[in-house]
Enzyme design. Structure first.
Site, mmCIF file in Angstrom:
data_model
loop_
_atom_site.group_PDB
_atom_site.id
_atom_site.type_symbol
_atom_site.label_atom_id
_atom_site.label_comp_id
_atom_site.label_asym_id
_atom_site.label_seq_id
_atom_site.Cartn_x
_atom_site.Cartn_y
_atom_site.Cartn_z
ATOM 1 N N ASP A 130 61.028 -91.172 -76.729
ATOM 2 C CA ASP A 130 59.979 -92.146 -76.397
ATOM 3 C C ASP A 130 60.526 -93.208 -75.455
ATOM 4 O OD1 ASP A 130 57.892 -94.135 -76.490
ATOM 5 O OD2 ASP A 130 57.210 -93.178 -78.338
ATOM 6 N N HIS A 135 55.900 -93.448 -115.678
ATOM 7 C CA HIS A 135 55.476 -94.841 -115.566
ATOM 8 C C HIS A 135 53.993 -94.974 -115.205
ATOM 9 C CE1 HIS A 135 59.868 -95.182 -115.234
ATOM 10 N NE2 HIS A 135 59.723 -96.418 -115.660
ATOM 11 N N SER A 151 50.022 -94.667 -80.199
ATOM 12 C CA SER A 151 50.578 -95.807 -79.481
ATOM 13 C C SER A 151 49.866 -97.099 -79.894
ATOM 14 C CB SER A 151 50.493 -95.560 -77.966
ATOM 15 O OG SER A 151 51.240 -96.500 -77.242
#
Length: 545
Positions: A396, A464, A321
């Protein structure tokens, strides 16, 4: 009787319990029982302290009320002075009564001698004797002072994009709001009343950590002279789990304490764990303003490195949180950590604070959370280039701007911001819109070929020679291909847990985060980092309760 002992009787700490041997192999917790004199004296002092705190918190409301009614007169001042004098006399009488009670209690004098000995010569032996008691942490000697090692490192400053407008009426009101009851609204655990209400559960949690996990308590002094209450569970010598060689440093929520907080999950998973309480929480001094928070968590990290002996690459930082603020600051300033786990964390405080306050003061609230209580989680996370896991709670109720609506979970915004910074060529207006729409549903419904996307991602890294962010993957892709790659990355970075905000994190998600700059196996179906992201079985849910 020496002056030091008399001082302990009058102003010494409250004793909660002590550890006693039940038999040759067991230790039990025995609550300390004060006699009547100590009990009544302590209760009166506690009541006076609580009343003064309530008056302080209510002062922004009480003072204007008195002013409007012209009650601030000379007679009112005389009455208030007399009242304060009476309160002082009652306080002195209560101190004397409590002192007599402590002197006549058979246990407290022995505790006072042990504490005096620890303060006069603090070493392993005296600390071991002192740790047989659980008492108010204000009297605990300092175990580690960060100023002793502060000269070996410099912190990375992160300047907010918001620039304060000093001395404007809005800023003056925002400053007053922040430094009166505002900080208590953001961090309710800092209210002394909260600590008083939770005194019994916190004591039980500490005793459980000590008895079941042989945890050790330490006091750490910060560079701004606050003292931080910490608890360490050592699993480094536990041969039953390799996790013990990794330290999980836990950053609690706005009403979280290490005694009853997120430490339980990494402890259950076999890690070594270091918990700490925010400034102003429990035994920690100060107040949880951003600068004090940063100094506190920095001191805790320095303690882990210099006193506990962990290297940064052996430390996982976990923030729950609002703990995402201090945990991302740590990640930014200690980029070599093993990983960062952000559980139920948001991107910034403003989108959550403004809707919860009256509209008439929205401008003041914005000023307060952008300048005085600026928890710039997303901004700090952008500066960290290491492994990170974002845990999103599907139900939530705290970090959603509309109650229980998944598309308004601010963890989504934190993820999008991170992906935009790390993979700028993948995030176009169209792919961003598609990703935001897909994030309105659980990750398990995002059906993509993980093996194919992993192969494409690994191929890009290999060809790369990528070793830092931003990663330029996506230049030659169509928007549909970019969206698929973003979904793959989302499943790697984000884990869903079907729970509310305060449910303890399941141990199945307590894993080292995925390293995005390291080649990973192409077979992702059975990779724990992915399976745990969208499926948690019932046994995991039950174990987390």
């Amino acid at each position: 009787m020496g002056l030091a002992k008399l001082y302990q009787y009058i102003l010494g700490p409250k004793l909660y319990s002590f550890y006693a041997s039940a038999n040759s192999n067991a230790v039990k917790v025995v609550p300390y029982t004060p006699n009547n004199l100590e009990h009544y004296g302590d209760n009166i002092l506690t009541s006076i302290s609580c009343a003064s705190k309530i008056i302080l918190y209510a002062s922004p409301i009480i003072l204007p009320f008195y002013l409007r009614r012209d009650w601030l007169s000379l007679d009112t001042g005389v009455f208030a002075t007399k009242f304060v004098v009476v309160v002082c006399m009652v306080s002195i009488a209560s101190l004397v009564t409590r002192a007599i009670g402590r002197m006549t209690n058979p246990l407290y004098p022995h505790f006072a001698d042990t504490l005096i000995s620890a303060h006069s010569k603090y070493n392993h032996i005296s600390k071991s004797s002192m740790q047989q008691y659980d008492f108010q942490f204000k009297s605990w000697p300092v175990d580690f002072d960060v100023r002793e090692v502060e000269n070996i490192r410099k912190s990375t400053a992160v300047l907010s994009s918001h620039r304060p407008s000093y001395f404007s009426p809005t800023d003056i009101l925002a400053r007053m709001l922040s430094h009166t009851f505002g900080i208590s609204l953001v961090y309710p655990g800092s209210m002394s009343l909260m600590s008083l209400v939770l005194e019994a559960p916190l004591l039980e949690g500490r005793c459980k950590l000590v008895l079941e996990h042989q945890a050790t308590r330490n006091k750490i002094r910060t560079r701004d002279n606050n003292t931080i209450d910490t608890m360490y569970v050592d699993r480094t010598k536990d041969k039953s789990s390799e996790n013990g060689r990794t330290l999980v440093l836990c950053c609690e929520g706005n009403a979280g304490f290490y005694e009853i907080g997120v430490m339980t999950t990494p402890v259950a998973a076999g890690y070594s764990v270091l918990g700490w309480n925010h400034p102003g929480f429990g035994g920690s001094s100060g107040a949880p303003f951003p600068d004090q928070e940063r100094n506190a968590v920095d001191a805790v990290m320095q303690f882990a490195i210099h006193r506990l002996g962990f290297l940064p690459q052996d430390i996982i930082v976990m923030g729950w949180s609002i703990g995402g603020f201090t945990s991302t600051w740590l990640a930014l300033n200690y980029p070599d950590i093993k990983g960062l786990i952000l559980d139920a964390t948001f991107d910034h405080l403003e989108p959550l604070a403004v809707p919860r306050m009256p509209a008439i003061i929205s401008g003041i609230v914005r000023q307060a959370v952008n300048h005085h209580i600026n928890l710039n989680v997303a901004e700090q996370l952008r500066g960290y280039t290491g492994p990170v896991t974002l845990v999103r709670r599907l139900r939530d109720e705290m970090i959603t701007t509309r109650m229980l609506e998944l598309d308004t979970n601010r963890g989504n915004n934190l993820l999008v911001d991170l992906l935009t910074h790390r993979y700028p060529n993948l995030v176009t207006p169209q792919t961003k819109s598609s990703l935001e729409t897909l994030l309105s549903q659980p990750l398990r419904v995002m059906d993509i070929d993980l093996e194919l996307q992993a192969m494409l991602y690994n191929s890009y890294l290999e060809h790369h020679s990528v070793d830092k962010f931003p990663v330029e993957i996506g230049v030659d892709m169509t928007d549909d291909e970019r969206t698929l790659m973003l979904l793959y990355l989302t499943k790697q970075y984000m884990k869903d847990m079907d729970s509310a905000h305060c449910t303890p994190l399941t141990t199945s998600l307590m894993l080292p985060p995925w390293n995005p700059l390291q080649l990973t196996p192409s077979n992702q179906k059975n990779n724990g980092n992915v399976v745990a992201s969208d499926q948690i079985d019932d046994s995991d849910k039950n174990s987390s309760q």
